[in-house]
Scaffold this motif. Structure first.
Motif, PDB file in Angstrom:
ATOM      1  N   VAL A  40     -11.120   3.450  -2.330  1.00 29.51           N
ATOM      2  CA  VAL A  40     -11.376   2.849  -1.026  1.00 29.51           C
ATOM      3  C   VAL A  40     -12.167   1.554  -1.157  1.00 29.51           C
ATOM      4  CG1 VAL A  40     -12.544   3.180   1.196  1.00 29.51           C
ATOM      5  CG2 VAL A  40     -11.290   5.067   0.139  1.00 29.51           C
ATOM      6  N   ASP A  41     -13.169   1.559  -2.031  1.00 34.55           N
ATOM      7  CA  ASP A  41     -14.072   0.402  -2.104  1.00 34.55           C
ATOM      8  C   ASP A  41     -14.398   0.017  -3.539  1.00 34.55           C
ATOM      9  OD1 ASP A  41     -15.533  -1.596  -0.864  1.00 34.55           O
ATOM     10  OD2 ASP A  41     -17.413  -0.463  -0.961  1.00 34.55           O
ATOM     11  N   ARG A  63       0.846  -1.197   0.000  1.00 37.50           N
ATOM     12  CA  ARG A  63       0.000   0.000   0.000  1.00 37.50           C
ATOM     13  C   ARG A  63       0.881   1.248   0.000  1.00 37.50           C
ATOM     14  NH1 ARG A  63      -3.610  -3.258   3.052  1.00 37.50           N
ATOM     15  NH2 ARG A  63      -5.802  -2.970   2.468  1.00 37.50           N
ATOM     16  N   ASN A  97       0.186   5.319   0.773  1.00 34.49           N
ATOM     17  CA  ASN A  97      -0.837   6.205   1.326  1.00 34.49           C
ATOM     18  C   ASN A  97      -0.663   7.629   0.783  1.00 34.49           C
ATOM     19  OD1 ASN A  97      -2.796   7.402   2.843  1.00 34.49           O
ATOM     20  ND2 ASN A  97      -1.680   7.294   4.781  1.00 34.49           N
ATOM     21  N   ASP A 122     -14.011   7.245  -3.392  1.00 32.06           N
ATOM     22  CA  ASP A 122     -14.550   5.970  -2.938  1.00 32.06           C
ATOM     23  C   ASP A 122     -14.063   4.826  -3.816  1.00 32.06           C
ATOM     24  OD1 ASP A 122     -16.491   4.549  -1.124  1.00 32.06           O
ATOM     25  OD2 ASP A 122     -17.341   3.983  -3.068  1.00 32.06           O
ATOM     26  N   ARG A 143      -9.247  -0.581  -4.912  1.00 34.18           N
ATOM     27  CA  ARG A 143      -9.145  -0.696  -3.452  1.00 34.18           C
ATOM     28  C   ARG A 143      -7.959  -1.597  -3.062  1.00 34.18           C
ATOM     29  NH1 ARG A 143     -12.819  -4.375  -5.171  1.00 34.18           N
ATOM     30  NH2 ARG A 143     -12.927  -6.407  -4.134  1.00 34.18           N
ATOM     31  N   ASP A 164      -5.671   2.736   0.259  1.00 31.82           N
ATOM     32  CA  ASP A 164      -6.684   3.029   1.262  1.00 31.82           C
ATOM     33  C   ASP A 164      -6.244   2.660   2.673  1.00 31.82           C
ATOM     34  OD1 ASP A 164      -6.631   0.348   0.825  1.00 31.82           O
ATOM     35  OD2 ASP A 164      -8.790   0.089   0.605  1.00 31.82           O
ATOM     36  N   VAL A 205      -6.046   8.339   6.452  1.00 25.31           N
ATOM     37  CA  VAL A 205      -6.217   7.544   5.239  1.00 25.31           C
ATOM     38  C   VAL A 205      -7.356   8.134   4.410  1.00 25.31           C
ATOM     39  CG1 VAL A 205      -5.277   5.417   6.221  1.00 25.31           C
ATOM     40  CG2 VAL A 205      -7.718   5.913   6.442  1.00 25.31           C
ATOM     41  N   LEU A 206      -7.494   7.623   3.185  1.00 22.78           N
ATOM     42  CA  LEU A 206      -8.496   8.180   2.270  1.00 22.78           C
ATOM     43  C   LEU A 206      -9.912   8.061   2.810  1.00 22.78           C
ATOM     44  CD1 LEU A 206      -7.253   7.074  -1.277  1.00 22.78           C
ATOM     45  CD2 LEU A 206      -7.261   9.365  -0.298  1.00 22.78           C
ATOM     46  N   MET A 207     -10.195   6.996   3.544  1.00 21.89           N
ATOM     47  CA  MET A 207     -11.547   6.825   4.081  1.00 21.89           C
ATOM     48  C   MET A 207     -11.924   7.982   5.001  1.00 21.89           C
ATOM     49  SD  MET A 207     -14.043   4.885   3.636  1.00 21.89           S
ATOM     50  CE  MET A 207     -15.713   4.979   4.280  1.00 21.89           C
TER      51      MET A 207
END
Length: 472
Positions: A243-244, A148, A150, A240, A248, A252, A202-204
């Motif tokens: 993130v999802d 990952r 970030n 999003d 993803r 994320d 984090v992005l969320m």
């Protein structure tokens, strides 16, 4: 016998003004005979410091190139553009160049490896040989504890984080952010960075703030809270996806611990990403900014940032703007940016023509492998190649390229050692290694034929130019 009066006049004139040259009658001869009058000559080289690329075709001299040695003397910028169609030797040149640069102790290289086969990137063999583990960015592997990166990593400045977030959104949307959406993003980012101090944001966290903005954020601009929420809705939907959505797992969460930024070679394996999807320029933007703030340091090391499939950068206005800043910033910190592109028309006629022109202008070194005639003429016009070089490009065989180093134009045969060959030719069946199955004498015969053909074209071109200047 000469007239005595004429002889006396000539003697008197010579006494006063010096000896007078006699007028010689013109000599008529053929082009073939006239060639013997002019001894073979070759353009001067680039010096003897740096890495060996190969040999100059016409003179047979060794060709040595190093942007760090030439910078400030023969090069105004250390950046390099490599052009040419597949199967002509671009990958072989990149790989041997990196291997040879790493022989110097003060060199570091980062490669964005966008191509691959057998489930791994094209640079996997070289990484293994050097004991390096590639950083493989893969949406499916990331969900199971993969790598990952970030975008909100604390090592990136808050200004850099916000610029990166804007670029991600603008690339995904295909247009710039309007003032209201930009304000909503700025407010959400400021709140997250100010309130989350016990871990990496984090992005969320950004997405949640865009969906549920705080009243004080609206009050600061004297607007209604529902307006701020509406302004940030499209931005939240785009983020999003990281993130999802289909991207993803890679961006994320906190940056993966253990990425060795002090290794001599760092390979980002992007081969599992669809090269034609919007994911690729987003990936390159994130990796580029992340490296700008974590890898490039004022420690007197010379760094090379090599990007394959670089049209994903140059053809996107928003990503290109980020890399323009990286190139300007990195020049004083010892960074050489190497962009590998198949066709110049991919970028100069695209949506980012202005940004592409700026990046191309920064590349003082251009290497052009074989292209079709139309593409070669277009390339020559854009980067200002002499006419003889444009005529040669379509006739070049694999491994031979036109090198333009700040106006010093030469035709160079890239040479590969036996030790490098198994690391370089990773796709023998289809591309650069296709000549590897030929007998050595057949390969050499093909090379000689190509060199002789190129020499004939250059000679004829220069003779035509000489004739034109004589007539004028």
């Amino acid at each position: 016998m000469r007239d005595p009066l004429s002889a006396l006049s000539d003697a008197f004139t010579s006494f006063l003004f010096g000896k007078v040259e006699t007028t010689r009658l013109p000599v008529r001869t053929s082009t073939g005979q006239a060639q013997a009058v002019y001894l073979p000559t070759a353009a001067p080289g680039l010096g003897d410091s740096g890495v060996i690329i190969g040999r100059e075709v016409y003179s047979g001299k060794g060709y040595i190139y190093d942007p760090f040695q030439l910078y400030g003397q023969q090069l105004p910028a250390p950046h390099w553009l490599v052009l040419g169609e597949s199967g002509n030797g671009k990958s072989a040149l990149e790989k041997t160049y990196v291997l040879r640069q790493l022989r110097f102790r003060d060199r570091q290289v980062v490669v964005l490896d966008a191509q691959g086969e057998d489930g791994v990137g094209e640079w996997n063999l070289i990484a293994q040989e050097l004991g390096i583990t590639p950083i493989r960015l893969d949406p499916t592997a990331a969900l199971n504890g993969g790598i990952r990166l970030n975008p909100l990593d604390p090592s990136i400045t808050t200004t850099g984080q916000l610029a990166l977030l804007r670029t991600i959104i603008e690339v995904a949307m295909g247009h710039g952010l309007d003032e209201r959406s930009g304000f909503a993003l700025k407010v959400a980012h400021a709140y997250v960075t100010a309130t989350i101090t016990d871990r990496q944001p984090v992005l969320m966290d950004i997405v949640e703030q865009l969906r549920h903005p705080k009243p004080e954020s609206a009050a600061a601009m004297n607007v209604d809270i529902d307006d701020v929420r509406a302004w940030g809705l499209d931005v939240a939907l785009v983020l999003d996806r990281l993130v999802d959505g289909d991207l993803r797992g890679m961006f994320d969460g906190p940056t993966t611990v253990g990425i060795d930024l002090d290794a001599p070679l760092i390979v980002f394996d992007l081969s599992h990403i669809d090269r034609n999807s919007i994911a690729m320029p987003i990936l390159m933007a994130i990796v580029g900014v992340w490296l700008e703030h974590t890898w490039i340091r004022p420690d007197r090391k010379k760094r090379i940032f090599l990007v394959e499939e670089a049209w994903h950068i140059i053809n996107s206005p928003f990503v290109a703007q980020l890399f323009q800043r990286l190139l300007k910033f990195g020049r004083r910190l010892g960074l050489s940016f190497v962009a590998v592109v198949h066709h110049l028309s991919d970028v100069v006629d695209g949506a980012a023509a202005k940004e592409a022109a700026a990046i191309l202008k920064m590349a003082s070194t251009r290497t052009i492998y074989a292209q079709k005639s139309d593409e070669a003429r277009a390339t020559g016009r854009v980067i200002g190649l002499p006419r003889w070089a444009v005529e040669i490009i379509p006739t070049l065989t694999p491994g031979i390229a036109v090198w333009d180093v700040n106006g010093n134009v030469q035709v160079v045969k890239h040479l590969i050692t036996e030790a490098e060959r198994p690391l370089v030719f990773t796709d023998r069946a289809m591309t650069e290694g296709s000549t590897d199955d030929l007998l050595p004498e057949d390969v050499r015969a093909a090379e000689l034929e190509a060199e002789q053909r190129a020499a004939r074209i250059e000679h004829q071109q220069r003779m035509n130019e000489s004739s034109e200047s004589t007539v004028a």
